[in-house]
Write a protein that holds these residues in place. Structure first.
Motif, PDB file in Angstrom:
ATOM      1  N   ASN A  88      37.989  24.654  11.044  1.00  0.00           N
ATOM      2  CA  ASN A  88      37.713  24.053  12.346  1.00  0.00           C
ATOM      3  C   ASN A  88      36.254  23.623  12.467  1.00  0.00           C
ATOM      4  O   ASN A  88      35.943  22.586  13.062  1.00  0.00           O
ATOM      5  CB  ASN A  88      38.068  25.042  13.454  1.00  0.00           C
ATOM      6  CG  ASN A  88      39.568  25.176  13.659  1.00  0.00           C
ATOM      7  OD1 ASN A  88      40.322  24.275  13.327  1.00  0.00           O
ATOM      8  ND2 ASN A  88      39.990  26.312  14.195  1.00  0.00           N
ATOM      9  N   ARG A  89      35.343  24.424  11.926  1.00  0.00           N
ATOM     10  CA  ARG A  89      33.927  24.069  11.993  1.00  0.00           C
ATOM     11  C   ARG A  89      33.640  22.804  11.193  1.00  0.00           C
ATOM     12  O   ARG A  89      32.877  21.931  11.631  1.00  0.00           O
ATOM     13  CB  ARG A  89      33.073  25.230  11.481  1.00  0.00           C
ATOM     14  CG  ARG A  89      33.196  26.497  12.306  1.00  0.00           C
ATOM     15  CD  ARG A  89      32.136  27.505  11.970  1.00  0.00           C
ATOM     16  NE  ARG A  89      30.787  26.979  12.184  1.00  0.00           N
ATOM     17  CZ  ARG A  89      29.698  27.722  12.189  1.00  0.00           C
ATOM     18  NH1 ARG A  89      29.792  29.039  12.009  1.00  0.00           N
ATOM     19  NH2 ARG A  89      28.515  27.186  12.363  1.00  0.00           N
ATOM     20  N   TYR A  91      35.827  20.456  10.526  1.00  0.00           N
ATOM     21  CA  TYR A  91      36.489  19.379  11.257  1.00  0.00           C
ATOM     22  C   TYR A  91      35.607  18.875  12.396  1.00  0.00           C
ATOM     23  O   TYR A  91      35.379  17.665  12.538  1.00  0.00           O
ATOM     24  CB  TYR A  91      37.822  19.904  11.776  1.00  0.00           C
ATOM     25  CG  TYR A  91      38.512  18.994  12.764  1.00  0.00           C
ATOM     26  CD1 TYR A  91      39.254  17.895  12.342  1.00  0.00           C
ATOM     27  CD2 TYR A  91      38.435  19.248  14.132  1.00  0.00           C
ATOM     28  CE1 TYR A  91      39.889  17.068  13.247  1.00  0.00           C
ATOM     29  CE2 TYR A  91      39.070  18.422  15.047  1.00  0.00           C
ATOM     30  CZ  TYR A  91      39.800  17.338  14.597  1.00  0.00           C
ATOM     31  OH  TYR A  91      40.420  16.528  15.516  1.00  0.00           O
ATOM     32  N   ARG A  92      35.075  19.789  13.195  1.00  0.00           N
ATOM     33  CA  ARG A  92      34.236  19.378  14.327  1.00  0.00           C
ATOM     34  C   ARG A  92      32.930  18.761  13.846  1.00  0.00           C
ATOM     35  O   ARG A  92      32.435  17.795  14.431  1.00  0.00           O
ATOM     36  CB  ARG A  92      33.968  20.581  15.229  1.00  0.00           C
ATOM     37  CG  ARG A  92      35.199  21.090  15.962  1.00  0.00           C
ATOM     38  CD  ARG A  92      34.807  22.069  17.057  1.00  0.00           C
ATOM     39  NE  ARG A  92      34.171  23.253  16.513  1.00  0.00           N
ATOM     40  CZ  ARG A  92      34.823  24.377  16.222  1.00  0.00           C
ATOM     41  NH1 ARG A  92      36.130  24.457  16.444  1.00  0.00           N
ATOM     42  NH2 ARG A  92      34.176  25.418  15.735  1.00  0.00           N
ATOM     43  N   HIS A  93      32.355  19.315  12.792  1.00  0.00           N
ATOM     44  CA  HIS A  93      31.079  18.820  12.282  1.00  0.00           C
ATOM     45  C   HIS A  93      31.212  17.384  11.768  1.00  0.00           C
ATOM     46  O   HIS A  93      30.394  16.514  12.099  1.00  0.00           O
ATOM     47  CB  HIS A  93      30.573  19.743  11.181  1.00  0.00           C
ATOM     48  CG  HIS A  93      29.294  19.281  10.546  1.00  0.00           C
ATOM     49  ND1 HIS A  93      28.079  19.337  11.184  1.00  0.00           N
ATOM     50  CD2 HIS A  93      29.053  18.743   9.313  1.00  0.00           C
ATOM     51  CE1 HIS A  93      27.139  18.863  10.396  1.00  0.00           C
ATOM     52  NE2 HIS A  93      27.697  18.502   9.248  1.00  0.00           N
ATOM     53  N   ALA A  96      31.948  14.955  14.678  1.00  0.00           N
ATOM     54  CA  ALA A  96      30.777  14.797  15.546  1.00  0.00           C
ATOM     55  C   ALA A  96      29.739  13.885  14.900  1.00  0.00           C
ATOM     56  O   ALA A  96      29.128  13.041  15.573  1.00  0.00           O
ATOM     57  CB  ALA A  96      30.173  16.160  15.860  1.00  0.00           C
ATOM     58  N   CYS A 107      35.833  10.381  21.315  1.00  0.00           N
ATOM     59  CA  CYS A 107      37.156  10.736  21.829  1.00  0.00           C
ATOM     60  C   CYS A 107      37.038  11.099  23.305  1.00  0.00           C
ATOM     61  O   CYS A 107      36.168  11.875  23.706  1.00  0.00           O
ATOM     62  CB  CYS A 107      37.739  11.898  21.026  1.00  0.00           C
ATOM     63  SG  CYS A 107      39.415  12.332  21.508  1.00  0.00           S
ATOM     64  N   TRP A 112      39.649  17.579  22.206  1.00  0.00           N
ATOM     65  CA  TRP A 112      39.762  17.013  20.860  1.00  0.00           C
ATOM     66  C   TRP A 112      39.434  18.037  19.779  1.00  0.00           C
ATOM     67  O   TRP A 112      39.793  17.854  18.613  1.00  0.00           O
ATOM     68  CB  TRP A 112      38.852  15.796  20.721  1.00  0.00           C
ATOM     69  CG  TRP A 112      37.369  16.106  20.717  1.00  0.00           C
ATOM     70  CD1 TRP A 112      36.565  16.205  21.799  1.00  0.00           C
ATOM     71  CD2 TRP A 112      36.552  16.353  19.579  1.00  0.00           C
ATOM     72  NE1 TRP A 112      35.283  16.499  21.426  1.00  0.00           N
ATOM     73  CE2 TRP A 112      35.240  16.599  20.051  1.00  0.00           C
ATOM     74  CE3 TRP A 112      36.778  16.401  18.208  1.00  0.00           C
ATOM     75  CZ2 TRP A 112      34.187  16.888  19.205  1.00  0.00           C
ATOM     76  CZ3 TRP A 112      35.728  16.681  17.362  1.00  0.00           C
ATOM     77  CH2 TRP A 112      34.445  16.920  17.858  1.00  0.00           C
ATOM     78  N   GLU A 113      38.771  19.104  20.167  1.00  0.00           N
ATOM     79  CA  GLU A 113      38.443  20.135  19.176  1.00  0.00           C
ATOM     80  C   GLU A 113      39.602  21.083  18.911  1.00  0.00           C
ATOM     81  O   GLU A 113      39.560  21.844  17.948  1.00  0.00           O
ATOM     82  CB  GLU A 113      37.228  20.935  19.650  1.00  0.00           C
ATOM     83  CG  GLU A 113      35.944  20.117  19.734  1.00  0.00           C
ATOM     84  CD  GLU A 113      34.754  20.961  20.135  1.00  0.00           C
ATOM     85  OE1 GLU A 113      34.964  22.166  20.410  1.00  0.00           O
ATOM     86  OE2 GLU A 113      33.624  20.453  20.167  1.00  0.00           O
ATOM     87  N   ASN A 114      40.603  21.053  19.750  1.00  0.00           N
ATOM     88  CA  ASN A 114      41.738  21.952  19.578  1.00  0.00           C
ATOM     89  C   ASN A 114      42.707  21.357  18.549  1.00  0.00           C
ATOM     90  O   ASN A 114      43.414  20.386  18.835  1.00  0.00           O
ATOM     91  CB  ASN A 114      42.459  22.168  20.912  1.00  0.00           C
ATOM     92  CG  ASN A 114      41.573  22.846  21.938  1.00  0.00           C
ATOM     93  OD1 ASN A 114      40.641  23.568  21.585  1.00  0.00           O
ATOM     94  ND2 ASN A 114      41.860  22.621  23.209  1.00  0.00           N
TER      95      ASN A 114
END
Length: 227
Positions: A88-89, A91-93, A96, A107, A112-114
């Motif tokens: 997840n980290r 993915y978000r990084h 972003a 987005c 969107w982070e879920n």
């Protein structure tokens, strides 16, 4: 008797005082084979697996094999939960950075982070049983359709419905242009009575190793309840 160069067989007579013995290769020896088996079992148990996952799965019955595969799925899910933290980290990084650089539009969805990381479909020895159970659970609202379709087809249930709608729309166009009823073009999908094959399915296949073999018939004869 031994084969001849022509592909047939011929009988060979042995000289007096000679006999024929079958020689079996004993490598590895029974003691070494047992040691290797125990060693594999220790390795499996050391990482939380059953030894049957590494070997001997083909010799198990259906009920035992389903149990072993279910325990393997639990083992995989436990390790997937730990991997989801850094997945997840990442993915978000990555997203972003792309949005900040302007290569990806921002987005508008606040969630969107879920994300949900869905693995492949579970191993099974009875696809009909597993598929029927998934259909029933999804129909009754006890399971997520996306979890099943993402694992099997790599698409959400909504995407599959969109593709099916496009297929049916195209089928209607083809039927109209060809001058044939849509019920004959897609008899199974439309529910037509013009199906060429028997639409009445036969009885479901019996399990090759039912868990409660013999209990059902006895309970029916006695008028009791089969648990």
């Amino acid at each position: 008797m031994k084969s001849s160069p022509a592909g047939g067989a011929r009988v060979v007579s042995l000289a007096p005082g000679r006999d024929l013995k079958a020689i079996y290769d004993q490598r590895p020896s029974p003691n070494v084979a047992a040691f290797i088996r125990d060693l594999l079992a220790e390795i499996a148990y050391g990482v939380g697996l059953d030894a049957e996952v590494l070997y001997d799965i083909n010799t198990l019955g259906s009920a035992a094999a389903r149990l072993i595969l279910s325990k393997l799925r639990r083992w995989i899910d436990e390790r997937k939960d730990a991997r989801e933290v850094y997945m997840n980290r990442i993915y978000r990084h990555v997203l972003a950075l792309e949005m900040e650089a302007g290569r990806l539009p921002r987005c508008k969805d606040p969630a969107w982070e879920n994300v949900a990381w869905v693995g492949q479909r579970d191993l099974t020895i009875d696809l009909g049983r597993e598929g029927g159970l998934a259909i029933n659970l999804i129909r009754e609202g006890l399971a997520d359709a996306d979890r099943w379709t993402l694992a099997t087809e790599g698409m959400t249930a909504e995407s599959i419905l969109d593709r099916r709608a496009d297929l049916l729309r195209r089928a209607h166009e083809i039927a109209e242009s060809s001058g044939i009823p849509i019920t004959e073009l897609l008899p199974g999908a439309i529910g037509s009575t013009h199906a060429a094959h028997d639409v009445h399915p036969g009885p479901p296949p019996e399990d090759d190793e039912p868990e409660n073999a013999g209990n059902g018939e006895k309970s029916k004869r006695d008028g009791g309840e089969n648990i």
